[in-house]
Design an enzyme around this catalytic site. Structure first.
Site, PDB file in Angstrom:
ATOM      1  CD  GLU A  18      -2.935  -0.487  -0.421  1.00 17.59           C
ATOM      2  OE1 GLU A  18      -3.047   0.696  -0.789  1.00 17.59           O
ATOM      3  OE2 GLU A  18      -3.336  -1.439  -1.096  1.00 17.59           O
ATOM      4  CG  HIS A  31      -6.072  -6.855 -12.632  1.00 19.81           C
ATOM      5  ND1 HIS A  31      -6.207  -8.126 -12.170  1.00 19.81           N
ATOM      6  CD2 HIS A  31      -5.474  -6.982 -13.846  1.00 19.81           C
ATOM      7  CE1 HIS A  31      -5.728  -8.992 -13.038  1.00 19.81           C
ATOM      8  NE2 HIS A  31      -5.271  -8.309 -14.065  1.00 19.81           N
TER       9      HIS A  31
HETATM   10  C1  3PG Z   1      -5.651 -11.848 -17.534  1.00 21.32           C
HETATM   11  O1  3PG Z   1      -4.798 -12.582 -17.052  1.00 21.32           O
HETATM   12  O2  3PG Z   1      -6.455 -12.246 -18.397  1.00 21.32           O
HETATM   13  C2  3PG Z   1      -5.708 -10.415 -17.133  1.00 21.32           C
HETATM   14  O3  3PG Z   1      -4.819 -10.155 -16.099  1.00 21.32           O
HETATM   15  C3  3PG Z   1      -7.094  -9.968 -16.769  1.00 21.32           C
HETATM   16  O4  3PG Z   1      -7.560 -10.494 -15.581  1.00 21.32           O
HETATM   17  P1  3PG Z   1      -9.093 -10.267 -15.194  1.00 21.32           P
HETATM   18  O5  3PG Z   1      -9.919 -11.177 -16.055  1.00 21.32           O
HETATM   19  O6  3PG Z   1      -9.223 -10.594 -13.761  1.00 21.32           O
HETATM   20  O7  3PG Z   1      -9.430  -8.834 -15.495  1.00 21.32           O
END
Ligand code: 3PG
Length: 302
Positions: free
Chosen positions: A255, A268
């Site tokens: 963090e 992500h």
């Molecule tokens: C993957 O490995 O396909 C990507 O990192 C995306 O991951 P996610 O489906 O959790 O967004």
């Protein structure tokens, strides 16, 4: 009836397609918590996940009927592939569908770092500091698979000079000028280092103290791969000393990175585009149902 449990967010068209299959009973629980998942998996024939669900040996141990695990996406690091194989469960995925989405985010993060976009957004007065241009900069691509290759193509359009290191010397686009170098040389020569390797024992913490000691003074690093590819403790020291002048990542663990002035983080979202998710969702839904219907033709991602 085949019971298909979906434990992460799947594109609505994929859920709609699953619902229409007469031999499928769909249970879509995109925000399911672990305790409930351990219960519901007991009578599921198939499980569809993204990266949020940890499919480990404990979960597999609670799934006596499970025959197929579908990963709507590319990375399989959240799935214990050996435990799945031991239990005779096929693991399917959609390896190609989100490469462009991740590559576009990579370029977006590069520009966000270069032009100080997070600080600039919403201001009426110019920032005192100058930004920098991608054109003419040397980009080191670590991992020239589907995503790395797409990043190379987009970066070339920006006028960047391309270096790459990868395991397979045959990989990557043949029509682009990409100088293939050793990992160490890439670290030493790149202005921007972009990571595009899957998480494995080999790649875990590959950007650690030793690698960071080699990078060019003031280089920036973009990580749209996995948080664990970078030793974040070592990175924080390199950011504090200025050896690394910026870090942008689509995943992180420590963090302290979130409040660091030289760091930009996103939650992500690399593959989180309507296009990529539609392709991943429909692709995995169809593969999983086909596998359930044709047991002898099960294909494993192993
Ligand atoms: C993957 O490995 O396909 C990507 O990192 C995306 O991951 P996610 O489906 O959790 O967004």
């Amino acid at each position: 009836m085949y019971k298909v449990l979906v434990s992460d967010q799947l594109h609505p068209e994929a859920l709609g397609w699953l619902e229409k299959q007469r031999d499928v009973e769909l249970l879509a629980r995109p925000e399911i918590r672990r305790a409930e998942l351990l219960q519901l998996i007991a009578d599921a024939d198939a499980l569809i996940v993204r990266s949020r669900t940890r499919v480990d040996s404990e979960l597999i141990g609670h799934a006596p009927r499970l025959r197929v695990i579908g990963r709507a996406g590319m990375g399989l690091d959240n799935i214990d592939l050996e435990a799945a194989e031991r239990a005779g469960i096929a693991v399917l995925s959609t390896p190609n569908v989100s490469a462009n989405a991740v590559a576009e985010l990579t370029l977006g993060l590069m520009i966000a770092l270069a032009r100080h976009l997070p600080e600039a957004f919403g201001r009426r007065t110019k920032l005192k500091c100058y930004g920098w241009e991608l054109k003419g900069k040397r980009l080191g691509i670590v991992g020239l698979g589907k995503i790395g290759s797409r990043v190379a193509r987009l970066a070339e359009a920006f006028g960047m000079e391309l270096l790459a290191c990868e395991i397979d010397p045959e990989a990557g686009p043949k029509d682009l000028r990409i100088e293939r170098v050793a990992f160490e040389a890439l670290l030493e020569r790149s202005d921007i280092i972009s990571l595009h390797v899957p998480l494995s024992d080999e790649t875990r913490c590959m950007i650690g103290e030793e690698a960071l000691g080699r990078v060019k003074e003031g280089a920036v690093i973009i990580n749209t791969a996995r948080a664990e590819v970078v030793d974040e403790e070592a990175l924080l020291s390199a950011l504090d000393s200025g050896k690394v002048s910026g870090y942008a990542a689509d995943l992180w663990r420590d963090e302290r990175l979130a409040s660091h002035p030289r760091v930009i983080l996103t939650p992500h979202i690399g593959a989180q585009t309507a296009e990529a998710q539609r392709r991943a969702g429909l692709g995995i839904a169809k593969q999983v149902v086909a596998a359930l219907r044709s047991p002898p033709q099960l294909e494993s991602a192993l």
